[in-house]
Design a protein around this motif. Structure first.
Motif, PDB file in Angstrom:
ATOM      1  N   VAL A   1      -3.870  25.670  36.819  1.00  0.00           N
ATOM      2  CA  VAL A   1      -3.954  24.244  36.522  1.00  0.00           C
ATOM      3  C   VAL A   1      -5.147  23.657  37.267  1.00  0.00           C
ATOM      4  O   VAL A   1      -5.220  23.751  38.494  1.00  0.00           O
ATOM      5  N   SER A   2      -6.075  23.043  36.527  1.00  0.00           N
ATOM      6  CA  SER A   2      -7.227  22.389  37.149  1.00  0.00           C
ATOM      7  C   SER A   2      -7.013  20.892  37.218  1.00  0.00           C
ATOM      8  O   SER A   2      -6.639  20.264  36.226  1.00  0.00           O
ATOM      9  N   VAL A   3      -7.247  20.319  38.399  1.00  0.00           N
ATOM     10  CA  VAL A   3      -7.206  18.871  38.595  1.00  0.00           C
ATOM     11  C   VAL A   3      -8.650  18.404  38.651  1.00  0.00           C
ATOM     12  O   VAL A   3      -9.411  18.826  39.525  1.00  0.00           O
ATOM     13  N   ILE A   4      -9.035  17.535  37.704  1.00  0.00           N
ATOM     14  CA  ILE A   4     -10.455  17.213  37.595  1.00  0.00           C
ATOM     15  C   ILE A   4     -10.672  15.801  37.067  1.00  0.00           C
ATOM     16  O   ILE A   4      -9.890  15.290  36.258  1.00  0.00           O
ATOM     17  N   ASN A   5     -11.727  15.172  37.559  1.00  0.00           N
ATOM     18  CA  ASN A   5     -12.261  13.931  37.002  1.00  0.00           C
ATOM     19  C   ASN A   5     -13.709  13.848  37.476  1.00  0.00           C
ATOM     20  O   ASN A   5     -14.007  14.217  38.620  1.00  0.00           O
TER      21      ASN A   5
ATOM     22  N   THR B   1      -3.657  14.642  44.534  1.00  0.00           N
ATOM     23  CA  THR B   1      -2.826  15.148  43.441  1.00  0.00           C
ATOM     24  C   THR B   1      -2.690  16.662  43.512  1.00  0.00           C
ATOM     25  O   THR B   1      -1.589  17.209  43.364  1.00  0.00           O
ATOM     26  N   ALA B   2      -3.802  17.359  43.749  1.00  0.00           N
ATOM     27  CA  ALA B   2      -3.773  18.823  43.786  1.00  0.00           C
ATOM     28  C   ALA B   2      -2.900  19.337  44.931  1.00  0.00           C
ATOM     29  O   ALA B   2      -2.057  20.218  44.738  1.00  0.00           O
ATOM     30  N   VAL B   3      -3.095  18.784  46.135  1.00  0.00           N
ATOM     31  CA  VAL B   3      -2.327  19.285  47.281  1.00  0.00           C
ATOM     32  C   VAL B   3      -0.855  18.897  47.172  1.00  0.00           C
ATOM     33  O   VAL B   3       0.027  19.643  47.594  1.00  0.00           O
ATOM     34  N   SER B   4      -0.589  17.718  46.607  1.00  0.00           N
ATOM     35  CA  SER B   4       0.806  17.303  46.431  1.00  0.00           C
ATOM     36  C   SER B   4       1.507  18.197  45.420  1.00  0.00           C
ATOM     37  O   SER B   4       2.656  18.605  45.621  1.00  0.00           O
ATOM     38  N   MET B   5       0.823  18.506  44.316  1.00  0.00           N
ATOM     39  CA  MET B   5       1.398  19.429  43.326  1.00  0.00           C
ATOM     40  C   MET B   5       1.704  20.779  43.949  1.00  0.00           C
ATOM     41  O   MET B   5       2.789  21.339  43.770  1.00  0.00           O
TER      42      MET B   5
ATOM     43  N   ARG C   1       5.883  30.378  43.779  1.00  0.00           N
ATOM     44  CA  ARG C   1       4.781  30.963  44.553  1.00  0.00           C
ATOM     45  C   ARG C   1       3.498  30.286  44.088  1.00  0.00           C
ATOM     46  O   ARG C   1       3.129  30.382  42.918  1.00  0.00           O
ATOM     47  N   VAL C   2       2.816  29.606  45.006  1.00  0.00           N
ATOM     48  CA  VAL C   2       1.689  28.762  44.625  1.00  0.00           C
ATOM     49  C   VAL C   2       0.432  29.147  45.403  1.00  0.00           C
ATOM     50  O   VAL C   2       0.473  29.335  46.618  1.00  0.00           O
ATOM     51  N   LEU C   3      -0.676  29.215  44.679  1.00  0.00           N
ATOM     52  CA  LEU C   3      -1.991  29.433  45.275  1.00  0.00           C
ATOM     53  C   LEU C   3      -2.823  28.177  45.031  1.00  0.00           C
ATOM     54  O   LEU C   3      -3.031  27.778  43.884  1.00  0.00           O
ATOM     55  N   LEU C   4      -3.277  27.539  46.107  1.00  0.00           N
ATOM     56  CA  LEU C   4      -4.136  26.363  46.006  1.00  0.00           C
ATOM     57  C   LEU C   4      -5.586  26.804  46.196  1.00  0.00           C
ATOM     58  O   LEU C   4      -5.949  27.338  47.236  1.00  0.00           O
TER      59      LEU C   4
ATOM     60  N   HIS D   1      -5.522  27.177  32.401  1.00  0.00           N
ATOM     61  CA  HIS D   1      -4.641  27.006  31.241  1.00  0.00           C
ATOM     62  C   HIS D   1      -4.439  25.530  30.933  1.00  0.00           C
ATOM     63  O   HIS D   1      -4.408  25.135  29.769  1.00  0.00           O
ATOM     64  N   GLU D   2      -4.262  24.731  31.980  1.00  0.00           N
ATOM     65  CA  GLU D   2      -3.959  23.314  31.792  1.00  0.00           C
ATOM     66  C   GLU D   2      -4.831  22.446  32.694  1.00  0.00           C
ATOM     67  O   GLU D   2      -5.189  22.872  33.806  1.00  0.00           O
ATOM     68  N   ILE D   3      -5.137  21.247  32.206  1.00  0.00           N
ATOM     69  CA  ILE D   3      -6.003  20.325  32.917  1.00  0.00           C
ATOM     70  C   ILE D   3      -5.256  19.018  33.156  1.00  0.00           C
ATOM     71  O   ILE D   3      -4.672  18.456  32.222  1.00  0.00           O
ATOM     72  N   ILE D   4      -5.266  18.562  34.391  1.00  0.00           N
ATOM     73  CA  ILE D   4      -4.686  17.269  34.740  1.00  0.00           C
ATOM     74  C   ILE D   4      -5.812  16.359  35.203  1.00  0.00           C
ATOM     75  O   ILE D   4      -6.625  16.747  36.053  1.00  0.00           O
TER      76      ILE D   4
END
Length: 272
Positions: A4-8, A18-22, A39-42, A154-157
């Motif tokens: 998941v990419s967080v982008i603007n 947003t990214a670290v909270s997710m 299991r999360v990879l930041l 896969h997904e963009i927020i």
């Protein structure tokens, strides 16, 4: 592993928050909603390294792990840093970044013998079986590192503040995303997330336009303006870690719950 990419393209829209909270909330799980931790990879993809600083893995004196992955296209040894005390069973890991990313991007552009756009995709494929999610925190630009993130994702927020500059930039960002889809047909916009929300006639009008006419899906949950969220950055903490009762912390919890409900854990074929 779902990426998941967080982008603007605009700064100041709470991308890193947003990214670290997710990442944190997905790793912790939600007992109230009976959702176990994942299991999360930041992946910190921003040379400013704010996500890395948040989890105290930032080092400005030598090339960070994300920069090395950018150059080589491989995960390599010791690329992943374990974060302690965030979730049970230590389910959250971080790939740090720093200003060496500028040199890494120059090296990639100069390398005419190897593909330049799929280095993150290749590297993350090496650890895909070890995680459920990879959350990528991106800088407000479309450099080679961001293109690599988009090709892998896969997904963009898209976090958006309800001001004219953010809304004007949204159309340009969507155009760029559509261009990248030529390299990654799996990429889709999961949704726009309204951040730093304060109720007013103007913000309500902007929200109505965003939901009805932007052409983008918009998450139902909004993130309210909160001084606690800004204060948390001084202590290198997420909003939920700094003040769990704050409006922003509660909103991020509700947002992650909405995200998981809408998109589930992993679509068929995305694990491993």
């Amino acid at each position: 592993m779902k990426i998941v990419s967080v982008i603007n393209l605009k700064g100041g829209c709470a991308k890193t928050t947003t990214a670290v909270s997710m990442a944190e909330l997905l790793a912790e799980g939600d007992k109230k909603r009976k959702r176990p931790g994942s299991r999360v990879l930041l992946f910190d993809n921003d040379k400013q390294g704010n996500a890395s600083r948040m989890f105290e893995v930032y080092n400005r004196d030598q090339e960070a792990e994300a920069c090395r992955i950018m150059r080589t296209g491989h995960m390599g040894e010791n690329s992943i840093r374990r974060v302690s005390g965030i979730a049970e069973d230590e389910k959250l890991d971080v790939i740090p970044c720093n200003y060496f990313m500028e040199l890494a991007e120059l090296a990639v552009k100069a390398d005419q013998d190897h593909a330049q756009h799929d280095r993150y995709k290749t590297a993350l494929g090496e650890v895909a079986g070890e995680y459920d999610y990879c959350i990528i925190d991106n800088p407000p630009d479309l450099g080679m590192n961001v293109i690599n993130a988009m090709v892998a994702t896969h997904e963009i927020i898209i976090p958006v503040c309800l001001d004219a500059y953010s809304l004007d930039g949204l159309e340009e960002l969507v155009e760029q995303i559509n261009q990248v889809k030529a390299l990654n047909r799996k990429a889709r916009i999961a949704g726009v997330l309204i951040t730093d929300y304060e109720k007013s006639d103007t913000s309500e009008a902007a929200e109505s336009w965003l939901r009805a006419k932007s052409g983008c899906p918009v998450f139902s949950q909004k993130i309210r303006h909160s001084t606690k969220a800004k204060d948390a950055t001084f202590y290198h903490q997420t909003p939920t870690r700094y003040s769990v009762r704050s409006g922003a912390a509660q909103d991020y919890k509700a947002f992650v719950a909405e995200y998981v409900q809408k998109f589930g854990n992993l679509a068929a074929g995305e694990r491993g």
